[in-house]
Write a protein that holds these residues in place. Structure first.
Motif, PDB file in Angstrom:
ATOM      1  N   THR A  42      -0.615   3.589   1.458  1.00 34.70           N
ATOM      2  CA  THR A  42       0.623   2.902   1.858  1.00 34.70           C
ATOM      3  C   THR A  42       1.854   3.556   1.256  1.00 34.70           C
ATOM      4  OG1 THR A  42       0.466   1.364   0.002  1.00 34.70           O
ATOM      5  CG2 THR A  42      -0.545   0.677   2.082  1.00 34.70           C
ATOM      6  N   ASN A  43       1.742   4.760   0.750  1.00 38.78           N
ATOM      7  CA  ASN A  43       2.860   5.406   0.058  1.00 38.78           C
ATOM      8  C   ASN A  43       3.932   5.940   0.994  1.00 38.78           C
ATOM      9  OD1 ASN A  43       1.681   4.896  -2.400  1.00 38.78           O
ATOM     10  ND2 ASN A  43       0.570   6.824  -2.419  1.00 38.78           N
ATOM     11  N   GLU A  46      -3.374  -0.022  -0.739  1.00 46.77           N
ATOM     12  CA  GLU A  46      -2.506   0.492  -1.793  1.00 46.77           C
ATOM     13  C   GLU A  46      -3.339   1.151  -2.894  1.00 46.77           C
ATOM     14  OE1 GLU A  46       0.943  -1.364  -4.509  1.00 46.77           O
ATOM     15  OE2 GLU A  46       1.071  -1.657  -2.343  1.00 46.77           O
ATOM     16  N   GLU A  47      -4.461   0.543  -3.244  1.00 46.02           N
ATOM     17  CA  GLU A  47      -5.364   1.138  -4.244  1.00 46.02           C
ATOM     18  C   GLU A  47      -5.848   2.515  -3.786  1.00 46.02           C
ATOM     19  OE1 GLU A  47      -8.664  -1.223  -5.584  1.00 46.02           O
ATOM     20  OE2 GLU A  47      -7.418  -3.024  -5.636  1.00 46.02           O
ATOM     21  N   GLY A  62       2.755  -2.807   5.615  1.00 48.01           N
ATOM     22  CA  GLY A  62       3.274  -2.380   4.314  1.00 48.01           C
ATOM     23  C   GLY A  62       4.668  -1.835   4.532  1.00 48.01           C
ATOM     24  N   LYS A  63       4.870  -0.556   4.218  1.00 49.22           N
ATOM     25  CA  LYS A  63       6.186   0.073   4.360  1.00 49.22           C
ATOM     26  C   LYS A  63       6.366   0.783   5.702  1.00 49.22           C
ATOM     27  CE  LYS A  63       6.337   0.816  -0.585  1.00 49.22           C
ATOM     28  NZ  LYS A  63       6.277   1.815  -1.652  1.00 49.22           N
ATOM     29  N   PHE A  76      -3.830  -5.118   2.420  1.00 47.88           N
ATOM     30  CA  PHE A  76      -2.744  -4.264   1.929  1.00 47.88           C
ATOM     31  C   PHE A  76      -3.013  -3.821   0.493  1.00 47.88           C
ATOM     32  CE2 PHE A  76       0.254  -6.525   5.018  1.00 47.88           C
ATOM     33  CZ  PHE A  76       0.134  -5.533   5.959  1.00 47.88           C
ATOM     34  N   ALA A  77      -3.536  -4.728  -0.335  1.00 45.10           N
ATOM     35  CA  ALA A  77      -3.838  -4.384  -1.728  1.00 45.10           C
ATOM     36  C   ALA A  77      -4.915  -3.302  -1.787  1.00 45.10           C
ATOM     37  CB  ALA A  77      -4.274  -5.624  -2.498  1.00 45.10           C
ATOM     38  N   GLY A 118      -4.138   4.496  -1.972  1.00 43.49           N
ATOM     39  CA  GLY A 118      -2.999   5.387  -1.809  1.00 43.49           C
ATOM     40  C   GLY A 118      -2.595   5.599  -0.373  1.00 43.49           C
TER      41      GLY A 118
END
Length: 83
Positions: A74-75, A69-70, A25-26, A65-66, A72
Motif C-alpha cells: 500500500t506504499n 500494509e504489512e 488505501g492510498k 488493508f492491515a 508493503g
C-alpha cells in the motif's frame, strides 16, 4: 486464482452504468458500481477487475488493508484520471 480487494466508496455517479471513485488505501480508482446499487459513499465494497461485486463490513476491510500494509503493498500513492 482471482482476487477481490476491498475499497471505500468515496463518490458515486449515476448514468448508463453506475460508477464511483473507490479508495484502496492510498490508491483511488474509478470502479463500476452497477452490481451493488445500494453502495453509498462511506461503504466498503469488494472490487474485482474494476467491478464492485459486493459490500463488505468496514472491520473486515480494515483487516485486509492491515495485511496489505504489512506486505508493503500500500506504499504507492496514485490516482487515476476519470475517462
Amino acid at each position: 486464482m482471482c482476487l477481490g480487494i476491498p475499497g471505500e466508496v468515496l463518490t458515486t455517479v449515476e448514468g448508463p452504468l453506475r460508477m464511483g471513485r473507490v479508495a484502496f488505501g492510498k490508491v483511488i480508482k474509478e470502479v463500476c458500481l452497477a452490481y451493488v446499487p445500494e453502495a453509498a459513499p462511506g461503504d466498503f465494497v469488494v472490487v474485482h477487475a474494476g467491478f464492485a461485486i459486493s459490500r463488505v463490513d468496514p472491520e473486515g476491510a480494515r483487516r485486509v488493508f492491515a495485511y496489505l500494509e504489512e506486505l508493503g503493498e500500500t506504499n504507492e500513492v496514485r490516482e487515476e484520471e476519470p475517462p
